[in-house]
Every structure is written in C-alpha cells, then in structure tokens.
Design a protein around this motif. Structure first.
Motif, mmCIF file in Angstrom:
data_model
loop_
_atom_site.group_PDB
_atom_site.id
_atom_site.type_symbol
_atom_site.label_atom_id
_atom_site.label_comp_id
_atom_site.label_asym_id
_atom_site.label_seq_id
_atom_site.Cartn_x
_atom_site.Cartn_y
_atom_site.Cartn_z
ATOM 1 N N PRO A 66 0.781 -1.206 -0.125
ATOM 2 C CA PRO A 66 0.163 -0.087 -0.120
ATOM 3 C C PRO A 66 0.820 1.249 -0.114
ATOM 4 O O PRO A 66 0.523 2.236 -0.813
ATOM 5 N N ALA A 67 2.014 1.383 0.613
ATOM 6 C CA ALA A 67 2.776 2.635 0.988
ATOM 7 C C ALA A 67 3.291 2.785 -0.602
ATOM 8 O O ALA A 67 3.429 4.070 -1.005
ATOM 9 N N GLY A 68 3.790 1.689 -1.423
ATOM 10 C CA GLY A 68 4.136 1.948 -2.694
ATOM 11 C C GLY A 68 3.259 2.421 -3.546
ATOM 12 O O GLY A 68 3.519 3.146 -4.532
ATOM 13 N N VAL A 69 1.910 1.954 -3.471
ATOM 14 C CA VAL A 69 0.983 2.258 -4.325
ATOM 15 C C VAL A 69 0.733 3.889 -4.070
ATOM 16 O O VAL A 69 0.352 4.630 -4.979
ATOM 17 N N ALA A 70 0.707 4.254 -2.897
ATOM 18 C CA ALA A 70 0.486 5.569 -2.622
ATOM 19 C C ALA A 70 1.491 6.694 -2.968
ATOM 20 O O ALA A 70 1.035 7.496 -3.628
ATOM 21 N N GLU A 71 2.838 6.041 -3.257
ATOM 22 C CA GLU A 71 3.733 6.916 -3.766
ATOM 23 C C GLU A 71 3.673 6.712 -5.174
ATOM 24 O O GLU A 71 3.827 7.967 -6.101
ATOM 25 N N LEU A 72 3.220 5.848 -5.963
ATOM 26 C CA LEU A 72 2.977 5.668 -7.484
ATOM 27 C C LEU A 72 1.791 6.713 -7.919
ATOM 28 O O LEU A 72 1.964 7.487 -8.673
ATOM 29 N N MET A 73 0.773 6.754 -6.804
ATOM 30 C CA MET A 73 -0.195 7.520 -7.230
ATOM 31 C C MET A 73 0.081 8.926 -7.327
ATOM 32 O O MET A 73 -0.603 10.008 -7.898
ATOM 33 N N ARG A 74 1.261 9.568 -6.535
ATOM 34 C CA ARG A 74 1.480 10.971 -6.520
ATOM 35 C C ARG A 74 2.551 11.102 -7.583
ATOM 36 O O ARG A 74 3.139 12.181 -7.637
ATOM 37 N N THR A 75 2.784 10.115 -8.705
ATOM 38 C CA THR A 75 3.747 10.521 -9.644
ATOM 39 C C THR A 75 3.166 10.052 -11.064
ATOM 40 O O THR A 75 3.449 9.946 -12.176
ATOM 41 N N VAL A 76 1.760 10.127 -11.055
ATOM 42 C CA VAL A 76 0.959 9.640 -12.192
ATOM 43 C C VAL A 76 -0.088 10.747 -12.448
ATOM 44 O O VAL A 76 -0.311 11.698 -11.334
ATOM 45 N N SER A 77 -0.793 10.735 -13.624
ATOM 46 C CA SER A 77 -1.962 11.722 -13.836
ATOM 47 C C SER A 77 -3.484 11.374 -13.590
ATOM 48 O O SER A 77 -4.053 12.445 -13.629
ATOM 49 N N CYS A 78 -3.475 10.120 -13.893
ATOM 50 C CA CYS A 78 -4.928 9.593 -13.867
ATOM 51 C C CYS A 78 -5.079 8.337 -13.298
ATOM 52 O O CYS A 78 -4.257 7.471 -13.837
ATOM 53 N N SER A 79 -6.149 7.778 -12.646
ATOM 54 C CA SER A 79 -6.261 6.547 -11.967
ATOM 55 C C SER A 79 -7.483 5.883 -13.145
ATOM 56 O O SER A 79 -8.385 6.637 -13.464
ATOM 57 N N VAL A 80 -7.064 4.539 -13.552
ATOM 58 C CA VAL A 80 -8.271 3.838 -14.459
ATOM 59 C C VAL A 80 -8.544 2.393 -13.736
ATOM 60 O O VAL A 80 -7.874 1.961 -13.320
ATOM 61 N N VAL A 81 -9.988 2.246 -13.977
ATOM 62 C CA VAL A 81 -10.285 1.263 -13.145
ATOM 63 C C VAL A 81 -11.697 0.511 -14.223
ATOM 64 O O VAL A 81 -12.713 0.961 -14.098
ATOM 65 N N PRO A 82 -11.237 0.060 -14.810
ATOM 66 C CA PRO A 82 -11.897 -0.589 -16.119
ATOM 67 C C PRO A 82 -12.760 -2.063 -15.845
ATOM 68 O O PRO A 82 -12.965 -2.592 -16.752
ATOM 69 N N SER A 83 -13.121 -2.166 -14.597
ATOM 70 C CA SER A 83 -13.674 -3.468 -14.366
ATOM 71 C C SER A 83 -14.743 -3.929 -15.041
ATOM 72 O O SER A 83 -15.612 -3.031 -15.218
ATOM 73 N N HIS A 84 -15.031 -5.306 -15.300
ATOM 74 C CA HIS A 84 -16.369 -5.613 -15.769
ATOM 75 C C HIS A 84 -17.341 -5.710 -14.526
ATOM 76 O O HIS A 84 -18.650 -5.272 -14.724
#
Length: 361
Positions: A247-265
């Motif tokens: 989780p801490a790594g995901v939080a860091e990644l979210m601060r280095t990108v522009s947009c989150s995508v959640v394309p689930s069926h």
C-alpha cells in the motif's frame, strides 16, 4: 464494546479501519486466513506485509479452516457484543459462530455484492429467510447498489449500516495539493488491481492499445497487480509492469501519475477509486463499480465509462490526456473534496454507534 470480525483476508485499508476502532477503546478479535494460499478471491494474488493488527487486537490467523466447534468456542470465550462476518466463503465455521451467538449479540453481515438479477441471486432471495436471516440481524454495505441487494434479501431500511469500506486516508490523503502543471507533466495512467477477467484487464489492454492509435503523443500506462492476464499487458508499448506493490508503494505511485483507471467488468465497490481521489487524481471508472456514484462525477473529476466498451475507454483516455493543466487541477481539487466523505475514523465511529444503538434496542 467487544467486537469480533470474521473475514477472508486482511488488507491495508481494513487494518486502518480496525485500528481506528481500537483507538476508540473497543476490544477486537480478528479472525482471518493467515496467508494468500488459504484466502479466497482477491486475496490470493496479494502478499501484504505485516499490517500490525496484532498490536491492537486479538488476531487469530489460520492456515486451514478452523472447525466449527473450535471457532464457536474461541468466539464464545471472547464474549463479544457484536460479531461482524465479512465473508460467505467459509460458510461452515463462520455460520456456526453466527448461529451460536446468544440474544443481545448484534450479528452483522458485510456484503458488497451488487444486484445483477443472476439466477444464484434470485435463489438467494428466495431462501434468504433461512440462509441469511438465520445468521445476520443487520447488513453493512459500502454503496447504494449493495444496499439495493440487501433490501432484495429482506433487510429493511433500519437494518442497513452504510459506509463499510474506506481507503486509508492517512496513507493516501497526504501530500501537497496537486497542480495542473504537475499532473500534466506526469503524462501517465495508473491501473491498480488483479490482472483477471472481472477486473477488466482485457479491456485495459485493448483500450490502451487503441488509445495510442488515437493520439499523437500518448501517455504511458503503469500497471500494479498480478494475475493470469498479465500477458495481455506485458511487453505492450508504453506499459510498465510493477507486479504486486504494498500500500505505501501504491500511495507513492499515485503521486507520480496523472490519472487512475478502473475498467472492471464487475467491481462490487472499488476502494482503489477512493485511494485515487484521496491522492488528488482524476479518475476513469467503470459504470459497474459501486463506488462510482459517490466519488466520480463526469467532467468534474473524471468520467464514468461503460464497462467492457473498448472504444469508449480509449476515447475517455484520450479525453483525459487532452485536458488542459487548468482542467486537471480542477479535477484534482474535486477528487480530494469527494474523498473526505468517508475515512477510517468516520467508519469506526459509525460502526461503534450503530452497534451500541442496536444493543440498546
């Protein structure tokens, strides 16, 4: 109060919720499978680090499902005021516990399923009097869509506790306000989830490929997760595979990108959307996510996109990457504002108040 939780695996956000409940002075018993190998569903492709639950709760982790008699005895010795069952997957032992509880103990069923009119759901509705209401007094749900299913199973409006899931805002909600220039400069999408069919890994792979054909200077795609559909994205131009990330790594990644995508069926809820909005990200979210109604507003902080429609997803990605820095900044501010509607602290206070009120009744 003394509250027992019967679950199917721990996550960072669940640990954060339980921790806040303990900080309010409540005593907890947390019963969970002790490794991904014996967990079910989403938990099989995760390997979370030690989450520290044993420091504030009695933690019973098992490597083979405990017998009904043993688990009933363990919970009875804990002497709970309420038992919260968050999984149907271990029906024999967990249901035995719920049926063994004396009058006065509040029995809560956590359910995030969405009503889809599937044959199995119609069967569940027909048998709910015996199968559901014999083990639960109250349903706890994360979204209006899950509440619809709970009501179909016979739970009345006073028998529903709302707001069952929250991102860990202490982890994902920190950091400075995101500027539009910074978001535009990052030039990347982020997917966090299992690489399986129902999470839309196939749609993501096809849509991102098509998106790169639609724009002259495409953003990159960061992919976090494991699963059998890994091959659809690996080695695709513009894609970086990160595997499973804590989780801490995901939080860091979210601060280095522009947009989150959640394309689930199919996405019963989607805590990752809450994590993304708390991180100040614009979001592209499937319409089949329970979280969409509360945390994603078209054009305000992203778009809700039809599940399974590759062309729609490619066009939505092009729409976001074509936004001006000013628009991205506005979206970031709206995401942050919407994310504050729920937190582990709010969850803990709500759970405690709801149980205390029902015990009094």
């Amino acid at each position: 109060m003394r509250i027992a939780f019967l679950g199917n695996g721990l996550t960072g956000y669940l640990a954060a919720q339980y921790r806040e409940l303990a900080r309010l002075g409540h005593e907890l018993l947390v019963v969970q499978p002790g490794s991904p190998e014996v967990a079910v569903g989403a938990m099989r492709d995760t390997a979370f680090d030690e989450l520290g639950v044993a420091s504030f709760a009695e933690l019973l982790e098992w490597t083979s499902e405990p017998s009904a008699a043993d688990l009933v005895d363990r919970v009875r010795r804990f002497d709970p005021d309420a038992v919260v069952m968050s999984s149907w997957n271990f029906a024999d032992s967990y249901r035995a516990v719920m049926k063994s509880l004396p009058p006065g103990v509040v029995r809560v069923l956590v359910m995030d399923n969405l009503w889809r009119a599937a044959p199995r759901q119609w069967l569940g509705r027909a048998t709910s009097r015996w199968y559901v209401h014999s083990v639960a007094d109250v349903a706890m749900v994360p979204s209006e869509r899950s509440e619809t299913y709970a009501r179909m199973l016979g739970f009345g409006p006073a028998d529903v506790i709302r707001g069952s899931l929250s991102a860990d805002l202490s982890l994902f909600g920190g950091g400075d306000e995101r500027s539009g220039d910074e978001l535009a400069a990052r030039r990347s999408f982020l997917f966090v989830g299992r690489l399986v069919d129902h999470k839309g890994a196939d749609v993501l792979a096809a849509a991102y490929r098509r998106y790169r054909e639609l724009v002259d200077d495409p953003w990159t795609l960061e992919v976090v997760g494991l699963g059998p559909l890994d091959h659809l994205l690996r080695d695709q131009p513009g894609v970086t595979m990160h595997g499973f990330v804590q989780p801490a790594g995901v939080a860091e990644l979210m601060r280095t990108v522009s947009c989150s995508v959640v394309p689930s069926h199919v996405e019963p809820y989607g805590v990752v959307v809450h994590e993304a909005t708390a991180s100040g990200l614009p979001v592209l979210c499937t319409d089949f996510a329970g979280v969409a109604a509360g945390l994603v507003q078209d054009h305000a902080n992203g778009w809700v996109v039809p599940a399974g429609h590759v062309e729609e997803w490619a066009a939505a990605m092009a729409r976001v990457s074509g936004c001006s820095p000013e628009t991205l900044a506005d979206m970031s501010r709206v995401s942050r504002a919407l994310s504050t509607r729920l937190s582990p602290q709010i969850w803990a206070r709500n759970v405690a108040e709801q149980i205390a009120r029902r015990r009094g009744a």
